[in-house]
Structure formats: C-alpha cells, structure tokens
Enzyme design. Structure first.
Site, PDB file in Angstrom:
ATOM      1  N   TYR A   1      15.254  10.621  12.430  1.00  0.00           N
ATOM      2  CA  TYR A   1      14.731  11.414  13.563  1.00  0.00           C
ATOM      3  C   TYR A   1      13.382  10.877  14.018  1.00  0.00           C
ATOM      4  CZ  TYR A   1      13.774  16.041  15.815  1.00  0.00           C
ATOM      5  OH  TYR A   1      13.518  17.083  16.667  1.00  0.00           O
TER       6      TYR A   1
ATOM      7  N   TYR B   1      17.291  13.648  23.166  1.00  0.00           N
ATOM      8  CA  TYR B   1      16.619  14.530  22.209  1.00  0.00           C
ATOM      9  C   TYR B   1      17.393  15.840  22.143  1.00  0.00           C
ATOM     10  CZ  TYR B   1      12.691  17.470  20.509  1.00  0.00           C
ATOM     11  OH  TYR B   1      11.883  18.335  19.830  1.00  0.00           O
TER      12      TYR B   1
END
Ligand SMILES: [Zn+2]
Lengths: 386, 146
Positions: A288, A339
C-alpha cells in the site's frame, strides 16, 4: 489460514477520479460484489457474509437486502484506522470461513468521495481541534501526507537515504500502471525528470509521492478451498494473514516507542511464522502506497531489506515490471491504478496467482499484500497456490 | 502576540487531557504517581504499570528537534498565505520518550535541521468567548554564540 480458505472470485467497479463516479458509493459496492460473485461462478444467494474496514458506510443489512441474500451468517468490520486494515478484512473473512460460521464471505471496500466528501481532508479544523487532532492541528499538522512525511524525514536522515529512493518507488507504480487499462494513470507515464520537477506537497514528498483520491469499489469472495475447487476459477488459497500492534492514534505514533515507524515489524513476523516463508520467497508484492516514503520503511520492517540497503534495493528498476527483482504493485497500486484504500491491491494479488495480471509475473506461488503503513493496526495477507 | 499560523487558526479543545499542556504556561506531561512513567498523550490508565493514579508533572523547557516537515500545499484555505511553513517534532530532555509537535518560531523552514537544540516558549491566547486562557507550547532554536 494454511490454505483452508481461498479466494474464489474478484470483482471491481470502474475506477474514477475523485468525485467523477456517476454511481453512488452503494451502487459501486454492489457492482463490485456482483462482479466478484459472477467471477466465482456463484449466485448472489450463495453469499452469506460481509466484511469491510474503515468507516464503511455500506452496511451489511442494506447490502443483503439490495443483493437479495437469503442468509447473513457473518457481518464484521475491523477497528477504526484506514487502509491499514485492507488485509485485516480478508483475515476476518478467512477466520469466518475456516471456523465454519459462513460459507461465502464477501470482503470489500467502496468509496465515492464526490458523494461523501474527501477521505483525506483534514478533520478537526473549523472550531476547536479535539481528540488526537488537538495535539497536531493547532500547529498545522493536518493531513496523512504531513504525518507520514514526518516519519519519512527522520528515517531518511538516520539511514542517509536520498530522494531517489522515493522517486524509484513512484516510477515503479507509474510504469506498471502503463500496462493496465483499468488504471487511472494508464497512458500517463512518469519520468525521473518529471518527478523531480513536480511541486512539493510537504517535504520530503513531491506531488508524485502521493496517491490520488479516487472513486470505486473492489471485492473478493472467500470460501473454503474445498468448495472453491468446484467453482469457475482456480482457487487462490489464503496461506497466512495477520494484524499487528501499533500506536493508538497518529499523535501516539510520534512518541519515542514508535517513532519513526510504520508498525509492520510484528505483522511481518506473524506472516513469516504462520507461513513458513521468508521475504526472499515472495514472488510478487503488493504494498500500500499512500505515499512512497512509508513503502520504503515498510519494506524494511517486513524484513525485505535493512534500512541501510533500501535505497539500492529499490534502485535501477528493481520494483518495475513483471521481471523485476521484486515485482511490486503490478497493477499500478494506489498511486498508479486507483486509490480504493488498498483493496485494489488485494484483487491484483489474487490475479497474480491466477495468472491474469496485466503485468503477469511468471510462476507465482506466493503473492503478498501488505496493507496501509503508518496507521495501526497494520495487516497483511499471503496468497499461495493449491 | 501573533500566532505562528495566524490568530484565526484552529485552537485545541480544552479538557482534562489537554488542559495541563495548553494552559499552564509550563511543559506539563502526564506521569504515573506509582511507576513514574511519562505518558503522552495522556490516558486514564498508566501503560507502564496499569495503575490509575496519574498526574501532570513539569518538565524543563529544553528539547531537541527529532524531525520536521515543510508544508508547501495548504490543506485549509486559512493557511494559503502561511505556506511554506514548518512543523517540528521535539523531544523533551526531561521526559524520555515524550515527543511534542510544535512550530519553531524564530527560524525559517530552511534553517531547521534534525538534532537542533530548542527551548519552549508560549503563545498566549486570551479567549474572547470567555473560555480559559491558552498558553500554547512552541519552540525557539537555541542559536550557538559565535
Ligand atoms: Zn505506572
């Protein structure tokens, strides 16, 4: 755990720039879930559980009625936090299936920021700053980018790391996104010159060190590996999953016990202990990237390299493309693809095991997802092969 | 006194957890009466010994810059004319492990460096709405005599 449960299907909505989705967040969630169910070769009426994370607004009963479920045997969410629990949600689904509490559990994340406002907007301003923000906002420390920059600045100082390390991570995400038509940054390549010429957001983060904000949804179906064998796609077993200890809130993360850090050491230890694997065994990594600096720190905490080695570890395209030394964020990640609070990393990790990535690594047998750094509890999930 | 980010900028809410830090005009940090652990931010139980006898103890005003960032993009309209501004993380000499966020009032962002010595100063804010007077801890570089 230990491959007893598996991902039987993955699904997404179309990904949009923030505020550009024509569909509501709830509609996006339903689209991703329907796509994952179809991908698995299941019917919606087979689904009997939902797991999500963060301030999830699409509650399981509303979903159950909209999607026509017959049973809801498992509904759960992780504690607070943010994208740090993208893999923790998979862990909860895994636990539910392995325990036999539910048969086909959906883990998902949906967000539409045009509808609900920006997630990354600073809170606690306008009126008095309360709670965790009381210690930060009066001094102008307001956003996740600024908080992660404070950790990154010290880490770079302690280990003599240059800006090129951050640049190399951003370049890898953009390069991999150029292979993925789903990616928001598809057709928008990044160069080292363009990176350095971009404006500062908060030193040491340039514009390209920061992920965009997007609208969209992603979902997976977790079921027993036994049941998954009879479905449409190759089952992708969950080998190990973990959450880990970290500081209470953002301000607590700046205290001596935790600073500077991303709180992934214990997550890494649990993943390696539970799987019997080691970092060098990982064929493809999804990590991430809210911002590039935390990626660098988390690589070290997970045991991929020492802080003194990280700049050379990520240099010279070491993370870029299917033949990289360590293939990384192969669909483009938060920065390049979209995202979706890291859940797009989970679907990509599954695709890598199935051999369906747009940046396919050869002979994948261990595909790791490390969720959001910098906020606790951190989480990770390791997928394998049957 | 004009505040670092302007007099209109957000103030901390004052409650039992924040009052000592933001109103006393001293550096006051929660400390366990029993095991003497410093605990910041404050909480209702001591993480060192699990006791609940906690009070606020005064620290000396010296500290060290542990990290800092320079903010170039204002995330709130009220900060548009304040950028670029710096936010520092300062460790307190007398309370090992305790770090505070603050601004360094007597230095431009490009003068800051990790490891610099600082001392506390206080921005006083009298409350027009009749609330408690705030004395917000901030920092000044201790400049070496030449
Ligand atoms: Zn104690």
């Amino acid at each position: 755990m230990q491959g007893r449960a598996a991902v039987a299907g993955v699904g997404e909505s179309v990904y949009y720039m923030r505020g550009k989705s024509p569909d509501s967040e709830f509609q996006l969630a339903c689209t991703a879930i329907r796509n994952a169910v179809a991908d698995a070769g299941l019917e919606l009426t087979d689904i009997d559980g939902f797991v999500s994370y963060m301030d999830q607004r699409n509650d399981p009963l509303r979903l159950a009625h909209a999607l026509g479920l017959k049973e809801l045997r498992w509904a759960a969410t992780t504690w607070a936090g943010g994208g740090n629990n993208a893999a923790g949600a998979v862990q909860i689904a895994d636990a539910a299936v392995c325990a036999g509490y539910a048969k086909h559990v959906v883990a998902f994340r949906a967000l539409a920021q045009g509808q609900f406002g920006r997630f990354g907007r600073p809170r606690g301003i306008g009126g008095r700053a309360e709670g965790d923000m009381a210690w930060k906002a009066p001094y102008g420390l307001l956003s996740p980018a600024q908080e992660c920059a404070l950790h990154t600045k010290r880490f770079m100082h302690d280990h003599a790391i240059s800006q090129e390390a951050l640049c190399d991570i951003a370049l890898a995400c953009y390069a991999n996104a150029q292979r993925n038509p789903r990616a928001i940054r598809y057709g928008q390549p990044l160069t080292r010159e363009k990176y350095h010429a971009s404006r500062w957001i908060v030193e040491p983060f340039h514009l390209y060190d920061c992920c965009p904000e997007n609208d969209g949804a992603a979902a997976i179906i977790v079921t027993s590996t036994e049941r998954a064998r009879d479905l449409l796609n190759t089952p992708v077993p969950i080998v190990a999953a973990a959450q880990g200890l970290g500081p209470k809130y953002g301000f607590s993360a700046f205290q001596g016990r935790w600073f500077p850090g991303m709180f992934y050491t214990s997550v890494g230890e649990a993943i390696w202990q539970r799987s019997g694997a080691k970092p060098a065994d990982i064929d493809v990594l999804q990590l991430y990237e809210n911002f590039t600096g935390p990626v660098m720190m988390t690589l070290c905490e997970m045991g991929f390299c020492a802080p003194e080695e990280v700049e050379s570890f990520v240099a010279d395209g070491a993370l870029e493309g299917p033949d990289a030394k360590l293939p990384f964020n192969t669909a483009g990640g938060n920065i390049g693809e979209a995202y979706i609070h890291g859940f797009e990393l989970v679907t990509e990790a599954v695709r890598q095991v199935r051999g369906e990535s747009t940046c396919q690594v050869s002979d994948v047998s261990l595909s790791l997802v490390v969720a959001g750094p910098g906020y606790a509890p951190g989480s990770a999930v390791l997928f394998g092969v049957l | 006194m004009t505040r670092y980010l302007g007099d209109e900028w957000t103030l901390p809410g004052i409650n039992d957890a924040t009052r000592a830090w933001f109103t006393s005009g001293r550096l006051k940090v929660q400390r366990c009466d029993d095991c003497r652990t410093w605990q910041h931010p404050p909480d209702e139980i001591c993480g060192g010994c699990q006791g609940n006898r906690l009070s606020f103890a005064e620290c000396g005003e010296a500290g060290r810059i542990e990290s800092f960032v320079v903010v170039h993009r204002a995330v709130h309209p009220a900060l548009e004319d304040r950028i670029p501004y710096a936010v520092a993380l300062v460790s307190l000499d007398d309370a090992p492990g305790v770090n505070a966020i603050g601004n360094v009032l007597n230095a431009a962002p490009d003068e800051l460096a990790i490891g610099q010595r600082v001392r506390a100063v206080f921005e006083e804010v009298s409350q027009p709405e009749g609330g408690e007077v705030l004395r917000i801890p901030q920092w000044e570089l201790i400049r070496e005599a030449r």
